[in-house]
Design a protein around this motif. Structure first.
Motif, PDB file in Angstrom:
ATOM      1  N   CYS A   1       0.836  -1.193   0.000  1.00 48.35           N
ATOM      2  CA  CYS A   1       0.000   0.000   0.000  1.00 48.35           C
ATOM      3  C   CYS A   1       0.875   1.248   0.000  1.00 48.35           C
ATOM      4  CB  CYS A   1      -0.925   0.018   1.210  1.00 48.35           C
ATOM      5  SG  CYS A   1      -2.094  -1.368   1.252  1.00 48.35           S
ATOM      6  N   GLN A   2       0.434   2.289  -0.718  1.00 43.39           N
ATOM      7  CA  GLN A   2       1.149   3.544  -0.826  1.00 43.39           C
ATOM      8  C   GLN A   2       0.181   4.692  -0.608  1.00 43.39           C
ATOM      9  OE1 GLN A   2       4.479   3.673  -1.385  1.00 43.39           O
ATOM     10  NE2 GLN A   2       4.633   1.435  -1.556  1.00 43.39           N
ATOM     11  N   GLN A   3       0.711   5.805  -0.083  1.00 40.76           N
ATOM     12  CA  GLN A   3      -0.112   6.997   0.066  1.00 40.76           C
ATOM     13  C   GLN A   3       0.736   8.217  -0.222  1.00 40.76           C
ATOM     14  OE1 GLN A   3       0.411   5.063   2.888  1.00 40.76           O
ATOM     15  NE2 GLN A   3       1.936   6.332   3.933  1.00 40.76           N
ATOM     16  N   GLY A   4       0.085   9.315  -0.633  1.00 40.63           N
ATOM     17  CA  GLY A   4       0.810  10.533  -0.922  1.00 40.63           C
ATOM     18  C   GLY A   4      -0.053  11.524  -1.674  1.00 40.63           C
ATOM     19  N   ARG A   5       0.552  12.681  -1.994  1.00 34.27           N
ATOM     20  CA  ARG A   5      -0.150  13.742  -2.710  1.00 34.27           C
ATOM     21  C   ARG A   5       0.364  13.831  -4.140  1.00 34.27           C
ATOM     22  NH1 ARG A   5      -1.658  18.974   0.879  1.00 34.27           N
ATOM     23  NH2 ARG A   5      -2.025  17.972   2.894  1.00 34.27           N
ATOM     24  N   TYR A   6      -0.493  14.290  -5.027  1.00 40.25           N
ATOM     25  CA  TYR A   6      -0.078  14.593  -6.394  1.00 40.25           C
ATOM     26  C   TYR A   6      -1.035  15.632  -6.958  1.00 40.25           C
ATOM     27  CZ  TYR A   6      -3.914  11.581  -8.044  1.00 40.25           C
ATOM     28  OH  TYR A   6      -5.142  11.035  -8.281  1.00 40.25           O
TER      29      TYR A   6
ATOM     30  N   TRP B   1      -4.575  16.210  -5.025  1.00 40.52           N
ATOM     31  CA  TRP B   1      -5.299  15.082  -4.461  1.00 40.52           C
ATOM     32  C   TRP B   1      -4.421  14.360  -3.443  1.00 40.52           C
ATOM     33  CZ3 TRP B   1     -10.208  15.119  -6.278  1.00 40.52           C
ATOM     34  CH2 TRP B   1     -10.434  15.777  -7.485  1.00 40.52           C
ATOM     35  N   PHE B   2      -5.097  13.740  -2.505  1.00 40.79           N
ATOM     36  CA  PHE B   2      -4.425  12.899  -1.502  1.00 40.79           C
ATOM     37  C   PHE B   2      -4.972  11.492  -1.692  1.00 40.79           C
ATOM     38  CE2 PHE B   2      -3.341  11.202   2.618  1.00 40.79           C
ATOM     39  CZ  PHE B   2      -2.097  11.762   2.835  1.00 40.79           C
ATOM     40  N   SER B   3      -4.103  10.553  -2.081  1.00 40.87           N
ATOM     41  CA  SER B   3      -4.561   9.220  -2.480  1.00 40.87           C
ATOM     42  C   SER B   3      -3.973   8.142  -1.588  1.00 40.87           C
ATOM     43  CB  SER B   3      -4.174   8.933  -3.937  1.00 40.87           C
ATOM     44  OG  SER B   3      -4.888   9.776  -4.810  1.00 40.87           O
ATOM     45  N   TYR B   4      -4.744   7.047  -1.497  1.00 40.13           N
ATOM     46  CA  TYR B   4      -4.306   5.841  -0.810  1.00 40.13           C
ATOM     47  C   TYR B   4      -4.481   4.689  -1.794  1.00 40.13           C
ATOM     48  CZ  TYR B   4      -3.705   2.279   2.787  1.00 40.13           C
ATOM     49  OH  TYR B   4      -3.250   1.230   3.528  1.00 40.13           O
ATOM     50  N   LEU B   5      -3.385   4.001  -2.150  1.00 36.12           N
ATOM     51  CA  LEU B   5      -3.380   2.969  -3.172  1.00 36.12           C
ATOM     52  C   LEU B   5      -3.179   1.606  -2.524  1.00 36.12           C
ATOM     53  CD1 LEU B   5      -1.098   4.734  -5.807  1.00 36.12           C
ATOM     54  CD2 LEU B   5      -3.583   4.835  -5.623  1.00 36.12           C
ATOM     55  N   THR B   6      -4.023   0.648  -2.932  1.00 39.19           N
ATOM     56  CA  THR B   6      -3.926  -0.721  -2.395  1.00 39.19           C
ATOM     57  C   THR B   6      -3.850  -1.703  -3.558  1.00 39.19           C
ATOM     58  OG1 THR B   6      -5.242  -0.114  -0.477  1.00 39.19           O
ATOM     59  CG2 THR B   6      -5.026  -2.464  -0.950  1.00 39.19           C
ATOM     60  N   PRO B   7      -2.817  -2.562  -3.630  1.00 37.82           N
ATOM     61  CA  PRO B   7      -2.723  -3.524  -4.736  1.00 37.82           C
ATOM     62  C   PRO B   7      -3.643  -4.737  -4.494  1.00 37.82           C
ATOM     63  CG  PRO B   7      -0.860  -3.780  -3.277  1.00 37.82           C
ATOM     64  CD  PRO B   7      -1.652  -2.628  -2.734  1.00 37.82           C
ATOM     65  N   ILE B   8      -4.159  -5.278  -5.589  1.00 37.13           N
ATOM     66  CA  ILE B   8      -4.950  -6.512  -5.534  1.00 37.13           C
ATOM     67  C   ILE B   8      -4.200  -7.555  -6.361  1.00 37.13           C
ATOM     68  CG2 ILE B   8      -7.148  -7.602  -6.094  1.00 37.13           C
ATOM     69  CD1 ILE B   8      -8.490  -4.914  -5.753  1.00 37.13           C
ATOM     70  N   LEU B   9      -3.829  -8.676  -5.744  1.00 40.67           N
ATOM     71  CA  LEU B   9      -3.002  -9.690  -6.378  1.00 40.67           C
ATOM     72  C   LEU B   9      -3.855 -10.872  -6.816  1.00 40.67           C
ATOM     73  CD1 LEU B   9      -0.065  -9.705  -3.782  1.00 40.67           C
ATOM     74  CD2 LEU B   9      -0.400  -8.201  -5.741  1.00 40.67           C
ATOM     75  N   ASN B  10      -3.425 -11.538  -7.916  1.00 34.23           N
ATOM     76  CA  ASN B  10      -4.091 -12.763  -8.343  1.00 34.23           C
ATOM     77  C   ASN B  10      -3.442 -13.954  -7.639  1.00 34.23           C
ATOM     78  OD1 ASN B  10      -1.657 -13.076  -9.597  1.00 34.23           O
ATOM     79  ND2 ASN B  10      -2.412 -12.795 -11.689  1.00 34.23           N
TER      80      ASN B  10
ATOM     81  N   GLU C   1      -7.681   2.752  -5.743  1.00 39.09           N
ATOM     82  CA  GLU C   1      -7.275   4.099  -5.348  1.00 39.09           C
ATOM     83  C   GLU C   1      -8.426   4.785  -4.632  1.00 39.09           C
ATOM     84  OE1 GLU C   1      -5.768   8.397  -7.200  1.00 39.09           O
ATOM     85  OE2 GLU C   1      -6.348   6.741  -8.534  1.00 39.09           O
ATOM     86  N   LEU C   2      -8.190   5.177  -3.380  1.00 39.55           N
ATOM     87  CA  LEU C   2      -9.118   5.997  -2.613  1.00 39.55           C
ATOM     88  C   LEU C   2      -8.516   7.386  -2.528  1.00 39.55           C
ATOM     89  CD1 LEU C   2      -9.975   3.502   0.261  1.00 39.55           C
ATOM     90  CD2 LEU C   2     -11.213   3.865  -1.871  1.00 39.55           C
ATOM     91  N   TYR C   3      -9.241   8.400  -3.013  1.00 41.72           N
ATOM     92  CA  TYR C   3      -8.659   9.732  -3.086  1.00 41.72           C
ATOM     93  C   TYR C   3      -9.676  10.769  -2.657  1.00 41.72           C
ATOM     94  CZ  TYR C   3     -11.282  10.123  -7.474  1.00 41.72           C
ATOM     95  OH  TYR C   3     -12.276  10.155  -8.400  1.00 41.72           O
ATOM     96  N   ARG C   4      -9.158  11.874  -2.188  1.00 43.28           N
ATOM     97  CA  ARG C   4      -9.989  13.026  -1.836  1.00 43.28           C
ATOM     98  C   ARG C   4      -9.178  14.279  -2.131  1.00 43.28           C
ATOM     99  NH1 ARG C   4     -10.716  12.989   4.605  1.00 43.28           N
ATOM    100  NH2 ARG C   4     -11.806  14.943   4.122  1.00 43.28           N
ATOM    101  N   PRO C   5      -9.827  15.372  -2.450  1.00 43.07           N
ATOM    102  CA  PRO C   5      -9.081  16.596  -2.761  1.00 43.07           C
ATOM    103  C   PRO C   5      -8.341  17.124  -1.525  1.00 43.07           C
ATOM    104  CG  PRO C   5     -11.432  17.048  -2.658  1.00 43.07           C
ATOM    105  CD  PRO C   5     -11.286  15.559  -2.598  1.00 43.07           C
ATOM    106  N   SER C   6      -7.118  17.590  -1.759  1.00 45.95           N
ATOM    107  CA  SER C   6      -6.341  18.139  -0.644  1.00 45.95           C
ATOM    108  C   SER C   6      -6.822  19.523  -0.243  1.00 45.95           C
ATOM    109  CB  SER C   6      -4.862  18.203  -1.028  1.00 45.95           C
ATOM    110  OG  SER C   6      -4.678  19.045  -2.149  1.00 45.95           O
TER     111      SER C   6
END
Length: 581
Positions: A198-203, A210-219, A229-234
């Motif tokens: 999982c990663q988080q940060g601004r871009y 935006w401020f995002s939280y990224l979660t990988p889904i594996l097979n 990606e869960l994101y909300r405006p900064s």
């Protein structure tokens, strides 16, 4: 030539003969240009009116109230702002932690609820209308409820193929399996695929920050096939930060105003008795020591007024004592100057010194550390073929050392006449001094007798620094030429055995005899002058005369100790044998 701007990668594209992409550029806004022009104009005014500004600053008189404000208000504003900024940072960090915690919980719930078979069943753009797409969409929408739960982030389920991002299931039901251009500055998008964590940060993009939280889904094979990606405006974070800054400014401003009022009241109450004190001290400064200030208040200012009254009494008494002390000091200084002149007159000061000694060249110079010194040098004819030369250093400095030096000189002169043994002369002088020496002074002596026809030198060293031999511009230690014995200084105890040493001087060869005041001075770096620097000073100008070499040594010592007071007496004597006869 045509120009275009790539909004995704924030690059300027130049279309021409050579296709160029510029990702580093700078635009200078008018505000910065105005600031630079203001600074330049200010520096110009300061440069033109520097003299007037300096005089104005020197004559500027600031009231006590202004000084207190200048002292305390910057500290108060700075500390208040730092505390407020610290609290604000804690609050903003808590907001981000809350978002990350909520995003992590939502992402974990979505990943655990979604069926791997369902999301792998969405394999083509046409699958957007199929039930499996609707099932995945409704599942994520039910868990990430942006309509009914406030501050819930928006979401996108990105499809990953060959390590690249594609539009997948998203909150706005947009098209799927269209490629997403991810700029290189969004490092979290590349890290989530590469590191599978999982990663988080601004871009930022063209729509905002935006401020995002990224979660990988594996097979089943451990490959990343989707990224949630869960994101909300900064903007929400920036709005909270702005409101906190306004509150900090309000608190700091109110505190500063209240402090300024307190300083005004305090300075008025404090300076009123001080003005009376200043008026009284001006009267006392004119010489009216009978004036009294009286009690101003029952605090430290009152104690100060009492101290000034006592000072007036003490000043009247001190003025009388000072007049007597000044007259006595002037008398002592006059006597010391006379003693210095008498001591300097006792030393040979005419060079060449002895007309009969035309086969040798001698120059000597001494600089006492105080009015009267303990170093001395002397030379005289023993007979028509021999000349005696002595350099001595009495322990201590000042008048006692100077008096002991004169006594030593008299004794040495009396025992050296018609005596061609340097050791015997030193031994007799030591016995005379040791018998009656209540001051416990001692003297280091280097005494030598030179045959002016042959250049044969008979010498005796009584605790003195060994001289240097100068031959054709090069310096050598005495120990390099002959073996000799260093005996104790004279005046310590009786019946000490002193030994003669022999040295054959060649034509144009010189002896440099000196006291420890030449080699032991130190500079600001605690470095000692030493014999190496002494040798370098001699060898710097080998063709100079004996007088020029001695004066150059003193000049080098002055440069070495620049800014420091002379600590010890300095004496240098250079003896040069000219030729055999």
């Amino acid at each position: 030539t045509m120009y275009s701007f790539d909004l995704v990668n924030k690059s300027l594209v130049i279309h021409g003969v050579n296709f160029t992409v510029c990702d580093i550029y700078q635009a200078t806004p008018w505000s910065k240009l105005l600031i630079l022009m203001t600074v330049a104009l200010t520096l110009l005014v300061i440069g033109v009116y520097a003299g007037k500004l300096a005089r104005f600053w020197v004559n500027l008189r600031l009231p006590f109230f202004v000084k207190l404000l200048v002292l305390f208000l910057p500290v108060l504003v700075f500390s208040g702002w730092c505390v407020g900024d610290w609290v604000k940072d804690i609050m903003m960090a808590d907001l981000e932690v809350e978002f990350l915690r909520r995003s992590a919980n939502l992402a974990r719930a979505v990943v655990n609820t979604l069926s791997l078979a369902d999301i792998e069943g969405i394999a083509a753009p046409e699958d957007r209308g199929k039930p499996v797409y609707e099932k995945v969409y409704q599942t994520i929408t039910r868990l990430v409820d942006t309509k009914n739960v406030s501050r819930t982030p928006k979401w996108v389920l990105h499809k990953i193929h060959d390590g690249k991002f594609y539009f997948g299931v998203n909150i706005w039901r947009g098209p799927i399996f269209e490629p997403v251009i991810v700029p290189k500055d969004r490092t979290i998008f590349f890290a989530v695929v590469k590191e599978k964590t999982c990663q988080q940060g601004r871009y930022s993009d063209e729509q905002g920050q935006w401020f995002s939280y990224l979660t990988p889904i594996l097979n089943a094979r451990g490959e990343v096939i989707y990224v949630l990606e869960l994101y909300r405006p900064s903007e929400e974070f920036d709005r909270a930060d702005h409101e906190a800054n306004i509150q900090v400014l309000q608190v700091v401003g109110a505190t500063t105003l209240f402090t300024a009022l307190l300083v005004l009241v305090f300075s008025y109450m404090f300076t009123r008795p001080l003005r009376r004190l200043i008026q009284g001290t001006r009267i006392i400064s004119t010489g009216d020591f009978d004036h009294r200030i009286g009690t101003l208040s029952r605090d430290e200012v009152g104690d100060l007024a009492g101290a000034f009254d006592q000072m007036a009494v003490d000043l009247g008494r001190y003025t009388q004592d000072l007049a007597r002390t000044t007259a006595e000091k002037e008398r002592i200084q006059s006597e010391l100057r006379l003693a210095r002149r008498i001591q300097q007159d006792a030393l040979p000061t005419i060079f060449p010194p002895i007309p009969e000694a035309g086969n040798v060249e001698i120059f000597a110079r001494t600089e006492p550390a105080k009015e009267v010194g303990g170093d001395y040098y002397d030379f005289f004819l023993i007979d028509e073929n021999h000349i005696g030369v002595v350099v001595a250093d009495v322990s201590g400095k000042g008048v006692p050392a100077g008096l002991f030096m004169m006594r030593t000189r008299t004794l040495l002169r009396s025992v050296m006449v018609n005596n061609l043994s340097a050791a015997e002369a030193i031994s007799k002088t030591n016995d005379f001094l040791s018998i009656d020496n209540p001051s416990a002074h001692f003297v280091t002596v280097f005494y030598f007798i030179c045959n002016m026809k042959t250049g044969l030198v008979t010498f005796c060293n009584a605790g003195h620094p060994p001289p240097l031999i100068i031959n054709q511009g090069k310096t050598f230690a005495l120990a390099d030429r002959v073996k000799f014995h260093v005996s104790p200084a004279i005046g310590v105890m009786e019946e000490i055995t002193y030994c003669d040493g022999l040295l054959q001087l060649e034509e144009q060869e010189s002896l440099l005899v000196f006291t420890d005041g030449v080699t032991e001075p130190v500079n600001f770096q605690d470095e000692m002058f030493g014999e190496a620097r002494l040798a370098a000073a001699i060898e710097a100008h080998p063709d100079r005369s004996t007088q020029a070499i001695c004066n150059h040594i003193f000049a080098e010592l002055g440069r070495f100790q620049k800014g420091l007071d002379q600590f010890d007496d300095i004496t240098v004597l250079m003896f040069k044998f000219l030729k055999h006869t």
